[in-house]
Design an enzyme around this catalytic site. Structure first.
Site, PDB file in Angstrom:
ATOM      1  N   LEU A 101      45.415   1.397  53.362  1.00 25.02           N
ATOM      2  CA  LEU A 101      44.112   1.349  54.025  1.00 25.02           C
ATOM      3  C   LEU A 101      43.192   2.200  53.163  1.00 25.02           C
ATOM      4  O   LEU A 101      43.634   3.199  52.573  1.00 25.02           O
ATOM      5  CB  LEU A 101      44.199   1.928  55.440  1.00 25.02           C
ATOM      6  CG  LEU A 101      44.981   1.125  56.488  1.00 25.02           C
ATOM      7  CD1 LEU A 101      45.001   1.865  57.816  1.00 25.02           C
ATOM      8  CD2 LEU A 101      44.391  -0.267  56.681  1.00 25.02           C
ATOM      9  N   ASP A 102      41.910   1.830  53.110  1.00 26.72           N
ATOM     10  CA  ASP A 102      40.962   2.597  52.292  1.00 26.72           C
ATOM     11  C   ASP A 102      40.787   4.020  52.824  1.00 26.72           C
ATOM     12  O   ASP A 102      41.087   4.299  53.987  1.00 26.72           O
ATOM     13  CB  ASP A 102      39.589   1.921  52.290  1.00 26.72           C
ATOM     14  CG  ASP A 102      39.637   0.552  51.654  1.00 26.72           C
ATOM     15  OD1 ASP A 102      40.520   0.329  50.807  1.00 26.72           O
ATOM     16  OD2 ASP A 102      38.797  -0.290  52.022  1.00 26.72           O
ATOM     17  N   TYR A 103      40.218   4.859  52.000  1.00 25.71           N
ATOM     18  CA  TYR A 103      39.929   6.271  52.315  1.00 25.71           C
ATOM     19  C   TYR A 103      39.223   6.409  53.669  1.00 25.71           C
ATOM     20  O   TYR A 103      39.559   7.259  54.482  1.00 25.71           O
ATOM     21  CB  TYR A 103      39.038   6.817  51.188  1.00 25.71           C
ATOM     22  CG  TYR A 103      38.725   8.282  51.252  1.00 25.71           C
ATOM     23  CD1 TYR A 103      39.711   9.226  50.983  1.00 25.71           C
ATOM     24  CD2 TYR A 103      37.436   8.723  51.544  1.00 25.71           C
ATOM     25  CE1 TYR A 103      39.419  10.586  51.013  1.00 25.71           C
ATOM     26  CE2 TYR A 103      37.134  10.070  51.582  1.00 25.71           C
ATOM     27  CZ  TYR A 103      38.137  11.001  51.312  1.00 25.71           C
ATOM     28  OH  TYR A 103      37.847  12.334  51.352  1.00 25.71           O
ATOM     29  N   LYS A 191      36.370  -5.770  53.514  1.00 25.14           N
ATOM     30  CA  LYS A 191      35.080  -5.359  52.936  1.00 25.14           C
ATOM     31  C   LYS A 191      34.577  -6.400  51.940  1.00 25.14           C
ATOM     32  O   LYS A 191      33.397  -6.757  51.932  1.00 25.14           O
ATOM     33  CB  LYS A 191      35.216  -3.998  52.252  1.00 25.14           C
ATOM     34  CG  LYS A 191      35.380  -2.870  53.255  1.00 25.14           C
ATOM     35  CD  LYS A 191      35.515  -1.546  52.563  1.00 25.14           C
ATOM     36  CE  LYS A 191      35.834  -0.453  53.563  1.00 25.14           C
ATOM     37  NZ  LYS A 191      36.337   0.753  52.928  1.00 25.14           N
TER      38      LYS A 191
END
Ligand code: URA
Length: 248
Positions: A101-103, A191
């Protein structure tokens, strides 16, 4: 941090002396790289392989983590940012995240030291459903959503069909809240999908992976998965894999 030979011996694979021989002979890899130096230090989460086989001996463990914002899904970070492993100080097994998962993304993240389980969960043909809550800048129309649902081209490859539902609109701030259900997990897929039709994702939260959700947890907390949950996740992924094979 502990010395590589000590970690190998602690797994029950062999004695420390023999582990030193294996290292000298270039038969040991850490995170895919041959390590032949005896002083090398390993930390929790590092993947140790001897003769290209994962070290057995550690109990297989499976955790559900509620990933908070502001940490990265890798085992270390050269920028010194917090990683998901920092939340597992009390866990002695060398676990790592199943996928990424992204930051700034929050929500369901599975963590394990079982490579076979992790591969099965991440394998593209397993088609494990992932549900995300998304907030985007702007008001999106039905036709654009339909295009996303049917599949769009991202870096030359078409995304698989997905389901999107608008759950709210904030007319004052011009934002839209949505739920998106995907059966694949390309890098930064949600995204990129919205960016490709001109919308920036402001907030992203993974609500569910398969049937697993973070109910009962708060950001930064984890729990062990129940043996039945692990079994059911495996069965689900294998069934989907089989179904896809037959469709082809
Ligand atoms: N899609 C993204 O864009 N980011 C995530 O963290 C997960 C899915």
């Amino acid at each position: 941090m502990e010395r590589l030979q000590k970690a190998i011996a602690a797994s029950g694979y062999t004695s420390r002396r023999k582990a030193e021989d294996l290292i000298r002979q270039g038969r040991v890899k850490v995170n895919g790289e041959v390590i032949s130096e005896l002083g090398f230090k390993v930390k929790k989460g590092d993947l140790i392989m001897v003769d290209d086989k994962m070290l057995e001996g550690e109990n297989k463990v499976y955790y559900l983590f509620y990933k908070p914002k502001g940490c990265i899904c890798s085992l270390s970070d050269e920028l010194g940012r917090e990683t998901v492993i920092d939340y597992f100080e009390d866990v002695k097994e060398r676990i790592y995240p199943v996928g990424r998962l992204d930051y700034d993304t929050t929500g369901v993240l599975l963590m394990t030291n079982d490579g076979e389980f992790a591969n099965l969960m991440m394998h593209p043909s397993s088609h494990l459903e992932k549900v995300y809550e998304v907030t985007i800048d702007g008001l999106i129309n039905g036709e654009t959503l339909h295009r996303l649902e049917k599949g769009i081209y991202l870096e030359g490859a078409k995304t698989l069909p997905c389901k999107i539902k608008v759950t709210g609109k904030d007319m004052e701030h011009k934002t839209t809240m949505l739920m998106i259900k995907l059966v694949e997990g390309k890098n930064r897929q949600v995204k990129k999908m919205f960016e490709s039709v001109g919308f920036r994702v402001k907030r992203l939260h993974r609500v569910q992976v398969g049937f697993i959700n973070v109910k009962g947890l708060t950001p930064g907390k984890y729990r062990l998965l129940k043996p039945q949950e692990v079994k059911d996740l495996r069965t689900l992924a294998l069934e989907k894999k089989e179904l896809n094979k037959r469709r082809k």
